[in-house]
Design a protein around this motif. Structure first.
Motif, PDB file in Angstrom:
ATOM      1  N   PHE A 113       0.850  -1.192   0.000  1.00  0.00           N
ATOM      2  CA  PHE A 113       0.000   0.000   0.000  1.00  0.00           C
ATOM      3  C   PHE A 113       0.885   1.241   0.000  1.00  0.00           C
ATOM      4  CE2 PHE A 113      -3.500   2.485   2.438  1.00  0.00           C
ATOM      5  CZ  PHE A 113      -3.950   3.040   1.250  1.00  0.00           C
ATOM      6  N   TYR A 114       1.531   1.514  -1.140  1.00  0.00           N
ATOM      7  CA  TYR A 114       2.434   2.647  -1.272  1.00  0.00           C
ATOM      8  C   TYR A 114       1.706   3.985  -1.203  1.00  0.00           C
ATOM      9  CZ  TYR A 114       6.284  -0.415  -2.686  1.00  0.00           C
ATOM     10  OH  TYR A 114       7.271  -1.366  -2.711  1.00  0.00           O
ATOM     11  N   HIS A 115       0.440   3.975  -1.577  1.00  0.00           N
ATOM     12  CA  HIS A 115      -0.309   5.232  -1.659  1.00  0.00           C
ATOM     13  C   HIS A 115      -0.303   5.965  -0.314  1.00  0.00           C
ATOM     14  CE1 HIS A 115      -3.449   7.673  -3.774  1.00  0.00           C
ATOM     15  NE2 HIS A 115      -3.732   7.993  -2.531  1.00  0.00           N
ATOM     16  N   LEU A 116      -0.399   5.225   0.776  1.00  0.00           N
ATOM     17  CA  LEU A 116      -0.498   5.870   2.091  1.00  0.00           C
ATOM     18  C   LEU A 116       0.775   6.636   2.464  1.00  0.00           C
ATOM     19  CD1 LEU A 116      -2.124   6.437   4.637  1.00  0.00           C
ATOM     20  CD2 LEU A 116      -1.321   4.245   5.563  1.00  0.00           C
ATOM     21  N   PRO A 117       1.962   6.014   2.462  1.00  0.00           N
ATOM     22  CA  PRO A 117       3.158   6.810   2.796  1.00  0.00           C
ATOM     23  C   PRO A 117       3.454   7.903   1.784  1.00  0.00           C
ATOM     24  CG  PRO A 117       3.774   4.595   2.087  1.00  0.00           C
ATOM     25  CD  PRO A 117       2.298   4.588   2.301  1.00  0.00           C
ATOM     26  N   LEU A 118       3.138   7.687   0.501  1.00  0.00           N
ATOM     27  CA  LEU A 118       3.351   8.743  -0.481  1.00  0.00           C
ATOM     28  C   LEU A 118       2.477   9.949  -0.166  1.00  0.00           C
ATOM     29  CD1 LEU A 118       3.545   6.752  -3.858  1.00  0.00           C
ATOM     30  CD2 LEU A 118       5.409   7.806  -2.602  1.00  0.00           C
ATOM     31  N   LEU A 119       1.230   9.711   0.176  1.00  0.00           N
ATOM     32  CA  LEU A 119       0.302  10.787   0.515  1.00  0.00           C
ATOM     33  C   LEU A 119       0.777  11.535   1.753  1.00  0.00           C
ATOM     34  CD1 LEU A 119      -2.498  12.120  -0.055  1.00  0.00           C
ATOM     35  CD2 LEU A 119      -3.487  10.412   1.485  1.00  0.00           C
ATOM     36  N   THR A 120       1.164  10.798   2.766  1.00  0.00           N
ATOM     37  CA  THR A 120       1.576  11.401   4.037  1.00  0.00           C
ATOM     38  C   THR A 120       2.884  12.171   3.908  1.00  0.00           C
ATOM     39  OG1 THR A 120       0.531   9.502   5.128  1.00  0.00           O
ATOM     40  CG2 THR A 120       1.920  10.905   6.479  1.00  0.00           C
ATOM     41  N   LEU A 121       3.863  11.578   3.251  1.00  0.00           N
ATOM     42  CA  LEU A 121       5.172  12.221   3.117  1.00  0.00           C
ATOM     43  C   LEU A 121       5.118  13.440   2.205  1.00  0.00           C
ATOM     44  CD1 LEU A 121       7.358   9.017   2.851  1.00  0.00           C
ATOM     45  CD2 LEU A 121       7.448  10.688   4.711  1.00  0.00           C
ATOM     46  N   ALA A 122       4.362  13.352   1.107  1.00  0.00           N
ATOM     47  CA  ALA A 122       4.243  14.502   0.209  1.00  0.00           C
ATOM     48  C   ALA A 122       3.659  15.694   0.954  1.00  0.00           C
ATOM     49  CB  ALA A 122       3.383  14.145  -0.999  1.00  0.00           C
ATOM     50  N   SER A 123       2.631  15.447   1.757  1.00  0.00           N
ATOM     51  CA  SER A 123       2.007  16.516   2.526  1.00  0.00           C
ATOM     52  C   SER A 123       2.943  17.036   3.610  1.00  0.00           C
ATOM     53  CB  SER A 123       0.705  16.015   3.157  1.00  0.00           C
ATOM     54  OG  SER A 123       0.093  17.019   3.933  1.00  0.00           O
ATOM     55  N   GLY A 124       3.625  16.129   4.301  1.00  0.00           N
ATOM     56  CA  GLY A 124       4.500  16.540   5.392  1.00  0.00           C
ATOM     57  C   GLY A 124       5.666  17.400   4.933  1.00  0.00           C
ATOM     58  N   PHE A 125       6.341  16.980   3.876  1.00  0.00           N
ATOM     59  CA  PHE A 125       7.487  17.756   3.402  1.00  0.00           C
ATOM     60  C   PHE A 125       7.048  19.060   2.734  1.00  0.00           C
ATOM     61  CE2 PHE A 125       9.940  13.715   3.744  1.00  0.00           C
ATOM     62  CZ  PHE A 125      10.954  14.204   4.547  1.00  0.00           C
ATOM     63  N   GLU A 126       5.904  19.051   2.068  1.00  0.00           N
ATOM     64  CA  GLU A 126       5.385  20.306   1.506  1.00  0.00           C
ATOM     65  C   GLU A 126       5.150  21.321   2.621  1.00  0.00           C
ATOM     66  OE1 GLU A 126       1.206  22.041  -0.263  1.00  0.00           O
ATOM     67  OE2 GLU A 126       1.742  19.982  -0.810  1.00  0.00           O
ATOM     68  N   ARG A 127       4.512  20.897   3.686  1.00  0.00           N
ATOM     69  CA  ARG A 127       4.223  21.786   4.807  1.00  0.00           C
ATOM     70  C   ARG A 127       5.509  22.254   5.498  1.00  0.00           C
ATOM     71  NH1 ARG A 127      -1.317  21.108   6.503  1.00  0.00           N
ATOM     72  NH2 ARG A 127      -2.332  19.536   5.186  1.00  0.00           N
ATOM     73  N   PHE A 128       6.455  21.341   5.684  1.00  0.00           N
ATOM     74  CA  PHE A 128       7.707  21.689   6.358  1.00  0.00           C
ATOM     75  C   PHE A 128       8.440  22.779   5.575  1.00  0.00           C
ATOM     76  CE2 PHE A 128      11.485  19.488   8.749  1.00  0.00           C
ATOM     77  CZ  PHE A 128      11.694  20.664   9.458  1.00  0.00           C
TER      78      PHE A 128
END
Length: 244
Positions: free
Chosen positions: A38-53
């Motif tokens: 289920f790659y979609h979950l970490p991709l979604l979370t990491l993309a959002s996290g690093f964008e915000r950071f």
């Protein structure tokens, strides 16, 4: 009208959310194996996290330079707002100050890493995911012109590159096909690369000296800030993003 206090509290919460999203995403990466793709979950979370950071980091730098919070035009929005490659270029240009990079050896190493294929290959996939690829399957269904690769396949190709570069892992597959060590080692390598990225951003908040206000947030970014090279890829992360 939004008050200065409200803006301060919102920026505070956004940084807190960013760090927790990154931690959660790293934890989700660590669960991937032969039985969980289920790659979609970490991709979604990491993309959002690093964008915000990165956006929060740019906001703090704007506050230091201009003496006020950024306007709505200061940060990209819409699809462009999810372009992690563009955000990273701005962070390098606006936050890695000459005095910091020229005089602090780890800063020079961080800049070199932020420009490396080792990192940018993964940032590119996360960037594509944030901009459009998270809806890849729906775009295929409705016949839209798909402008990105399948994000799962793109990420798996990067994992394969790590595998092919590791003779010990190739031997493991040959000698012990049922072993889970290969998945664990690849996950650790990916986590290590993203931790190093987060650490480079976190250092801006202390020795990077990008502004007075950022010094108040050591409690949020301290975990990544204090990762040593030997720590990279060795930590276990909570799926919730909470502190260990």
């Amino acid at each position: 009208m939004t008050t200065e206090l409200q803006k301060t509290l919102a920026l505070d919460q956004e940084l807190f959310n960013a760090v927790r999203l990154i931690k959660a995403g790293l934890g989700q990466l660590q669960t991937l194996n032969a039985g969980n793709d289920f790659y979609h979950l970490p991709l979604l979370t990491l993309a959002s996290g690093f964008e915000r950071f990165m956006k929060v980091t740019l906001c703090f730098r704007w506050l230091e330079v201009h003496g006020s919070f950024p306007t709505s035009k200061a940060l990209p929005s819409g699809r462009n707002g999810h372009d992690l490659k563009c955000l990273l270029e701005r962070v390098r240009a606006e936050c890695f100050l000459d005095d910091y990079v020229d005089n602090i050896p780890v800063a020079k190493a961080d800049v070199e890493y932020l420009n490396s294929k080792e990192l940018l290959s993964f940032i590119s996939v996360l960037s594509d995911f944030g901009q459009a690829a998270r809806y890849y399957n729906l775009d295929v269904v409705v016949g839209r012109n798909v402008q990105t690769d399948d994000p799962d396949a793109a990420w798996q190709r990067l994992e394969t590159e790590i595998l092919l570069a590791r003779k010990d892992l190739m031997d493991e597959i040959t000698n012990n096909p049922a072993s889970n060590r290969v998945h664990i080692e690849i996950n650790n390598e990916v986590v290590s690369r993203l931790e190093r990225f987060a650490r480079a951003l976190a250092r801006l908040y202390t020795i990077g000296k990008i502004g007075v206000e950022v010094r108040r947030y050591l409690g949020y970014i301290g975990y990544f800030l204090h990762l040593s090279d030997s720590d990279l890829g060795t930590k276990k992360y909570e799926l919730s993003g909470s502190a260990l």
